[in-house]
Structure formats: structure tokens, C-alpha cells
Design a protein around this motif. Structure first.
Motif, PDB file in Angstrom:
ATOM      1  N   SER A  29     -26.111  55.938  81.597  1.00  0.00           N
ATOM      2  CA  SER A  29     -26.221  54.445  81.741  1.00  0.00           C
ATOM      3  C   SER A  29     -27.509  53.981  80.608  1.00  0.00           C
ATOM      4  N   TRP A  30     -28.684  54.674  81.436  1.00  0.00           N
ATOM      5  CA  TRP A  30     -29.670  54.170  81.544  1.00  0.00           C
ATOM      6  C   TRP A  30     -29.941  54.948  80.212  1.00  0.00           C
ATOM      7  N   GLY A  31     -30.166  56.268  79.415  1.00  0.00           N
ATOM      8  CA  GLY A  31     -30.352  56.385  77.815  1.00  0.00           C
ATOM      9  C   GLY A  31     -29.090  55.941  77.331  1.00  0.00           C
ATOM     10  N   GLN A  32     -28.116  54.958  77.243  1.00  0.00           N
ATOM     11  CA  GLN A  32     -27.195  54.218  76.727  1.00  0.00           C
ATOM     12  C   GLN A  32     -28.321  53.044  76.170  1.00  0.00           C
ATOM     13  N   VAL A  33     -29.028  52.725  77.361  1.00  0.00           N
ATOM     14  CA  VAL A  33     -29.074  51.157  77.189  1.00  0.00           C
ATOM     15  C   VAL A  33     -31.076  51.515  76.217  1.00  0.00           C
ATOM     16  N   GLU A  34     -31.049  52.598  76.171  1.00  0.00           N
ATOM     17  CA  GLU A  34     -32.621  52.952  75.710  1.00  0.00           C
ATOM     18  C   GLU A  34     -32.225  53.441  74.059  1.00  0.00           C
TER      19      GLU A  34
ATOM     20  N   ARG B 183     -32.465  51.693  68.444  1.00  0.00           N
ATOM     21  CA  ARG B 183     -31.356  50.927  67.276  1.00  0.00           C
ATOM     22  C   ARG B 183     -31.775  50.231  66.245  1.00  0.00           C
ATOM     23  N   ARG B 184     -32.292  48.826  67.458  1.00  0.00           N
ATOM     24  CA  ARG B 184     -33.134  47.542  67.605  1.00  0.00           C
ATOM     25  C   ARG B 184     -34.540  48.111  67.245  1.00  0.00           C
ATOM     26  N   ALA B 185     -35.110  48.803  67.474  1.00  0.00           N
ATOM     27  CA  ALA B 185     -36.348  48.844  67.267  1.00  0.00           C
ATOM     28  C   ALA B 185     -36.447  49.678  66.161  1.00  0.00           C
ATOM     29  N   ASP B 186     -35.650  50.346  65.288  1.00  0.00           N
ATOM     30  CA  ASP B 186     -35.589  50.768  64.425  1.00  0.00           C
ATOM     31  C   ASP B 186     -34.953  50.011  63.312  1.00  0.00           C
ATOM     32  N   LEU B 187     -34.179  48.837  63.010  1.00  0.00           N
ATOM     33  CA  LEU B 187     -33.785  48.093  62.616  1.00  0.00           C
ATOM     34  C   LEU B 187     -34.556  47.119  61.997  1.00  0.00           C
ATOM     35  N   ILE B 188     -35.506  47.190  63.091  1.00  0.00           N
ATOM     36  CA  ILE B 188     -36.682  45.341  62.585  1.00  0.00           C
ATOM     37  C   ILE B 188     -37.838  45.318  61.776  1.00  0.00           C
ATOM     38  N   PRO B 189     -38.157  46.956  61.679  1.00  0.00           N
ATOM     39  CA  PRO B 189     -39.111  46.784  60.237  1.00  0.00           C
ATOM     40  C   PRO B 189     -38.208  46.594  58.424  1.00  0.00           C
ATOM     41  N   ASN B 190     -37.198  46.963  58.800  1.00  0.00           N
ATOM     42  CA  ASN B 190     -36.496  46.789  57.491  1.00  0.00           C
ATOM     43  C   ASN B 190     -36.290  45.365  57.446  1.00  0.00           C
TER      44      ASN B 190
ATOM     45  N   ALA C 286     -26.470  40.950  60.542  1.00  0.00           N
ATOM     46  CA  ALA C 286     -25.045  41.091  61.141  1.00  0.00           C
ATOM     47  C   ALA C 286     -25.181  42.862  62.102  1.00  0.00           C
ATOM     48  N   GLN C 287     -26.355  43.722  61.104  1.00  0.00           N
ATOM     49  CA  GLN C 287     -26.462  44.652  62.038  1.00  0.00           C
ATOM     50  C   GLN C 287     -27.926  44.562  63.549  1.00  0.00           C
ATOM     51  N   LEU C 288     -28.077  43.173  63.202  1.00  0.00           N
ATOM     52  CA  LEU C 288     -29.112  42.511  63.739  1.00  0.00           C
ATOM     53  C   LEU C 288     -28.024  42.244  65.736  1.00  0.00           C
ATOM     54  N   GLU C 289     -26.796  41.278  65.121  1.00  0.00           N
ATOM     55  CA  GLU C 289     -26.454  40.918  66.180  1.00  0.00           C
ATOM     56  C   GLU C 289     -25.109  41.722  66.600  1.00  0.00           C
ATOM     57  N   GLY C 290     -24.967  42.419  65.557  1.00  0.00           N
ATOM     58  CA  GLY C 290     -23.801  44.250  66.292  1.00  0.00           C
ATOM     59  C   GLY C 290     -25.077  44.681  66.822  1.00  0.00           C
ATOM     60  N   THR C 291     -26.272  44.499  67.084  1.00  0.00           N
ATOM     61  CA  THR C 291     -26.847  45.890  68.531  1.00  0.00           C
ATOM     62  C   THR C 291     -27.044  44.504  69.341  1.00  0.00           C
ATOM     63  N   GLU C 292     -27.510  43.409  69.374  1.00  0.00           N
ATOM     64  CA  GLU C 292     -27.880  42.716  70.614  1.00  0.00           C
ATOM     65  C   GLU C 292     -26.592  42.789  70.813  1.00  0.00           C
ATOM     66  N   ASN C 293     -25.435  42.616  70.369  1.00  0.00           N
ATOM     67  CA  ASN C 293     -24.555  42.773  72.181  1.00  0.00           C
ATOM     68  C   ASN C 293     -24.294  44.205  72.187  1.00  0.00           C
ATOM     69  N   ARG C 294     -24.461  45.322  71.554  1.00  0.00           N
ATOM     70  CA  ARG C 294     -24.234  46.949  71.977  1.00  0.00           C
ATOM     71  C   ARG C 294     -25.329  47.008  72.763  1.00  0.00           C
ATOM     72  N   ILE C 295     -26.841  46.228  73.431  1.00  0.00           N
ATOM     73  CA  ILE C 295     -27.686  46.559  73.910  1.00  0.00           C
ATOM     74  C   ILE C 295     -26.864  45.519  75.711  1.00  0.00           C
ATOM     75  N   ALA C 296     -26.225  44.304  74.928  1.00  0.00           N
ATOM     76  CA  ALA C 296     -25.393  44.038  76.057  1.00  0.00           C
ATOM     77  C   ALA C 296     -24.423  44.964  77.013  1.00  0.00           C
TER      78      ALA C 296
END
Length: 196
Positions: A40-45, A50-57, A132-142
Motif C-alpha cells: 500500500s505504501w508503494g502505491q502511495v509513492e 505520477r504527480r511529480a512526473d506530470l508537473i514538469p509538463n 484533468a490529469q493532475l486532478e485525477g492524480t490527486e484523486n488517485r493519491i487520496a
């Protein structure tokens, strides 16, 4: 000779009965739950990555349209770099990891304010896709954090209740209670919305 065969058969039968009894008694529950916490912790990371990879774009897209908001974009880039530098290898580092993620979330919130100020940026299709991808990522993080919290709850409950507490003390004394996430101070209050 018959007595020896009978004693040997009885021992084998008792040993098999004991082994079968142990398989259902929970001796494997603690390591199973420990592995679930790790997964579960691995999935959080994974979701944070994923979020960190999206941010540069996202930042590159915003830079093209809002070059006058460099301070906000720099804050997002710096926060992302800090997130990448914090590694959680033991429970004491969880707070530092959470703090870095909170700084990144704060910088992203400021970026969204920039978007609200500039309607032409908000309307750009590339930005809408990234948003939309960022919002989806935030939901996945939650969701990943929720699953981690549940895995920690199950593990911590098992090592503190019967019969898990017995197995914990006898066989798994090196496994301690796992830390979980905690809300930032003030998150229990509803945010104030203002259209001024």
C-alpha cells in the motif's frame, strides 16, 4: 514392533494435526498484513511519483501562456524538487515526506489561482488535459493514502489483539506498529470561499 509402528503413526498424525491447526490460527496473518502495508505504501509513492512526473509538463504548458507568473511557476518547480529528494525508508521520515508533499500541494494551489486569473490559459486544450490529469492524480493519491491507512489499521490491530499479540511477541517482535498519515492542522475547518 507393532507398538513402535503405532507410536510412530500417532506422532505423525499429531504433528500433522498440529501443523494444520497452526495454519488456521493466524501465525501467517502478521507477515501477510506487513506485506500489505508495504504494498500500500508503494502505491502511495507510485501516485506521488505520477504527480511529480506530470508537473514538469504542466509547468511547461503554463509557462508558455503565463510568462509573467514566474514566481509561482518557480515555487511549483522547487516544491517538486524537494518532493523528489525525500525518501521514506523508516517511519521517522514520514513527517518530512508529508511536509514536502504539502508544500507541493500548496504550490499547485497557487498555480490554480494563476489559471483562474487568465481565462485564455484556462481555455487552452493542452492545459485542460493536464489539469484533468493532475486532478485525477490527486484523486488517485487520496485513494492510495486511504488504502495505506486501512492496511496500517489492520496490521496495527492484529499485533495488538488476540491471538496476533501472542504471535507478534513470540515470532515477530521486530515488527512494530506502523505510522499512518495525519491531517494537517486546520483541515477540519471548511475553507472560506470568496468571489472578491
Amino acid at each position: 514392533m507393532a507398538t513402535s509402528l503405532w507410536q510412530r503413526s500417532t506422532r505423525v498424525l499429531l504433528t500433522l494435526t498440529l501443523l494444520l491447526g497452526l495454519t488456521g490460527c493466524g501465525v501467517n496473518t502478521i507477515p501477510t498484513l506487513d506485506e500489505q502495508v508495504k504494498a500500500s505504501w508503494g502505491q502511495v509513492e507510485n501516485q506521488y511519483q505520477r504527480r511529480a512526473d506530470l508537473i514538469p509538463n504542466l509547468v511547461a504548458t503554463v509557462k508558455g501562456y503565463a510568462s509573467h507568473e514566474q514566481e509561482t511557476l518557480k515555487a511549483v518547480t522547487d516544491a517538486r524538487a524537494r518532493v523528489g529528494s525525500v525518501q521514506v525508508s523508516d517511519p521517522s521520515q514520514l513527517k518530512a515526506f508529508e511536509a514536502a508533499q504539502d508544500q507541493l500541494s500548496s504550490a499547485l494551489s497557487r498555480l490554480m489561482v494563476v489559471v483562474e486569473r487568465y481565462p485564455d490559459l484556462k481555455a487552452d486544450q493542452q492545459f485542460l488535459t493536464l489539469q484533468a490529469q493532475l486532478e485525477g492524480t490527486e484523486n488517485r493519491i487520496a485513494v492510495a493514502r486511504r488504502d495505506y491507512i486501512e492496511a496500517v489499521r489492520q496490521f496495527n490491530t492484529e499485533i495488538r489483539t488476540f491471538p496476533g499479540v501472542i504471535w507478534s511477541k513470540l515470532l515477530y517482535s521486530d515488527l512494530e506498529a506502523k505510522p499512518t498519515f495525519s491531517a494537517k492542522p486546520g483541515t477540519d475547518e471548511a475553507p472560506k470561499v470568496s468571489f472578491q
